[in-house]
Design an enzyme around this catalytic site. Structure first.
Site, PDB file in Angstrom:
ATOM      1  N   TYR A 137       0.025  -0.560  -2.174  1.00 34.81           N
ATOM      2  CA  TYR A 137       0.302   0.589  -1.310  1.00 34.81           C
ATOM      3  C   TYR A 137       0.431   0.089   0.123  1.00 34.81           C
ATOM      4  O   TYR A 137      -0.397  -0.694   0.605  1.00 34.81           O
ATOM      5  CB  TYR A 137      -0.828   1.628  -1.381  1.00 34.81           C
ATOM      6  CG  TYR A 137      -0.709   2.681  -0.302  1.00 34.81           C
ATOM      7  CD1 TYR A 137       0.072   3.810  -0.502  1.00 34.81           C
ATOM      8  CD2 TYR A 137      -1.335   2.503   0.935  1.00 34.81           C
ATOM      9  CE1 TYR A 137       0.208   4.752   0.500  1.00 34.81           C
ATOM     10  CE2 TYR A 137      -1.195   3.451   1.940  1.00 34.81           C
ATOM     11  CZ  TYR A 137      -0.421   4.575   1.716  1.00 34.81           C
ATOM     12  OH  TYR A 137      -0.271   5.498   2.706  1.00 34.81           O
TER      13      TYR A 137
ATOM     14  N   GLU B 190       5.473   5.864   3.963  1.00 36.94           N
ATOM     15  CA  GLU B 190       4.705   5.038   3.032  1.00 36.94           C
ATOM     16  C   GLU B 190       5.547   4.616   1.834  1.00 36.94           C
ATOM     17  O   GLU B 190       6.571   5.252   1.517  1.00 36.94           O
ATOM     18  CB  GLU B 190       3.454   5.775   2.546  1.00 36.94           C
ATOM     19  CG  GLU B 190       3.730   7.007   1.722  1.00 36.94           C
ATOM     20  CD  GLU B 190       2.442   7.676   1.243  1.00 36.94           C
ATOM     21  OE1 GLU B 190       2.433   8.197   0.124  1.00 36.94           O
ATOM     22  OE2 GLU B 190       1.442   7.671   1.992  1.00 36.94           O
TER      23      GLU B 190
END
Length: 387
Positions: free
Chosen positions: A107, A195
């Site tokens: 991530y 993101e």
């Protein structure tokens, strides 16, 4: 007036921006029909991911993302996903994307830490899962580095947060480079969140952005005309579109306790208390100042229109607008309905609150003196409605 402070880009839109900035993304095609999906998979090959393009999280768990390894599976996935209702959104487009053979998922993201008043870069080895759950259950699994916007993300900071996250050194520099690019886009595009979850690491050590999230600060759209043109009003939730029309600050959530308040802080407090008493908020709805009858009627129309709502709680603070005036508005609003479809609990505080509570029509609403009692009662009503 908009209901959200962030304009959401679709995955395919964000990936176009990422690719232009040099972040590797899978080969893909956008499709709006089964025939277009079949043409796309013929071009791309198998396996292929067919991904609903709607503004909700958890698309995979909800059946909005499927992997096809053959023509038959691709057609079946396209027929299943196109037109489906996904958490209140109708899927009108899918992204057909080349499958990625990966070994690890990471991530990487940048968002605004409102508590610190600075952007924060985040990296975790626990990619491919709900990062909010990771943050809640295992916060140490996410490395963070705050960024002074006057100086931007320094290269040493990018490397530090990557190493703090425990990223394998073979790919650490590539991950740091992606993080730096994300921050540059965050700044350049006036993003509020950006993101990639997951960043996939292939067996060859290549890095691929398998998903993309990019939300833009609405207040900055005037200087981002290219992004403003990407806004897809047709993809808005019906209730959120209605909230726009009414001029409310509204966010639809996944619970069954409808919440109406006058002031963002009051509404947020109410959300927290609903959770505290074992309920799940169905929405954030701030009707702002005034709370006249028409505004209250519109607010009730909003929450009653949400089929997930089983009970409603009002949290109203009388300030410049007196509590007795607010109570009259609530009575008039409720009397406008032929039938009150859900139980409504009211908590009224502030100027002339006592007078207001005496005025409230208790044949139509339940009245509680404290916020805690009101929320607890609303949660009980929602639970009883489900029995």
């Amino acid at each position: 007036m908009r209901t959200q402070e962030r304009m959401k880009l679709h995955e395919y839109q964000a990936k176009d921006i990422f690719a232009e900035a040099g972040i590797p993304v899978p080969e893909s095609r956008l499709a709006a029909s089964v025939d277009e999906v079949m043409v796309a998979v013929e071009d791309i090959g198998y396996p292929a991911a067919i991904k609903a393009q709607v503004h909700v999280g958890g698309r995979g768990k909800a059946g909005g993302i499927k992997i096809a390894t053959s023509e038959e599976e691709a057609r079946e996935a396209a027929e299943d996903i196109l037109g489906m209702d996904l958490k209140g959104y109708t899927v009108e487009k899918v992204l057909v994307e080349a499958g990625v053979d990966f070994e690890n998922e990471l991530y990487v993201g940048v968002t605004m830490d409102r508590g610190e008043g600075e952007p924060v870069a985040m990296v975790s080895t626990q990619g491919g899962v709900n990062i909010e759950e990771v943050a809640e259950e295992n916060p140490d699994a996410i490395a963070r580095e705050h960024i002074d916007p006057a100086f931007g993300l320094h290269p040493y900071q990018a490397r530090k947060v990557v190493y703090d996250a425990g990223i394998d050194r073979d790919v650490a520099n590539d991950v740091a480079s992606i993080l730096t690019t994300l921050y540059d886009l965050y700044e350049e595009k006036d993003a509020s969140d950006i993101e990639i979850n997951p960043v996939m690491i292939t067996s060859d050590g290549d890095i691929v952005a398998a998903d993309a999230v990019m939300n833009i600060d609405d207040d900055a759209l005037f200087r981002q005309p290219d992004l403003a043109e990407m806004e897809d009003e047709a993809a808005e939730d019906d209730l959120e579109r209605k909230a726009n029309d009414y001029g409310f600050d509204y966010v639809r959530l996944s619970g069954n306790v409808g919440i109406i308040g006058n002031g963002a802080g009051l509404v947020m407090t109410t959300l927290d208390l609903v959770d505290h008493y074992g309920g799940e908020p169905a929405n954030f709805l701030d009707i702002g100042g005034g709370a006249k009858a028409e505004r209250v009627t519109n607010a009730l129309d909003m929450v009653f229109s949400d089929e997930n709502v089983d009970a409603v709680v009002f949290n109203i603070f009388g300030g410049i607008t007196r509590g007795d005036e607010v109570a009259k508005g609530i009575n008039e609003a409720l009397e406008a309905f032929d039938e009150i479809p859900k139980k409504v609990v009211v908590r009224l505080a502030g100027t002339n609150a006592e007078e207001g509570m005496e005025i409230l029509n208790t044949d139509l609403v339940e009245v509680e003196k404290t916020l805690e009692d009101a929320v607890q009662r609303a949660v009980e009503n929602a639970q009883e409605a489900n029995q």
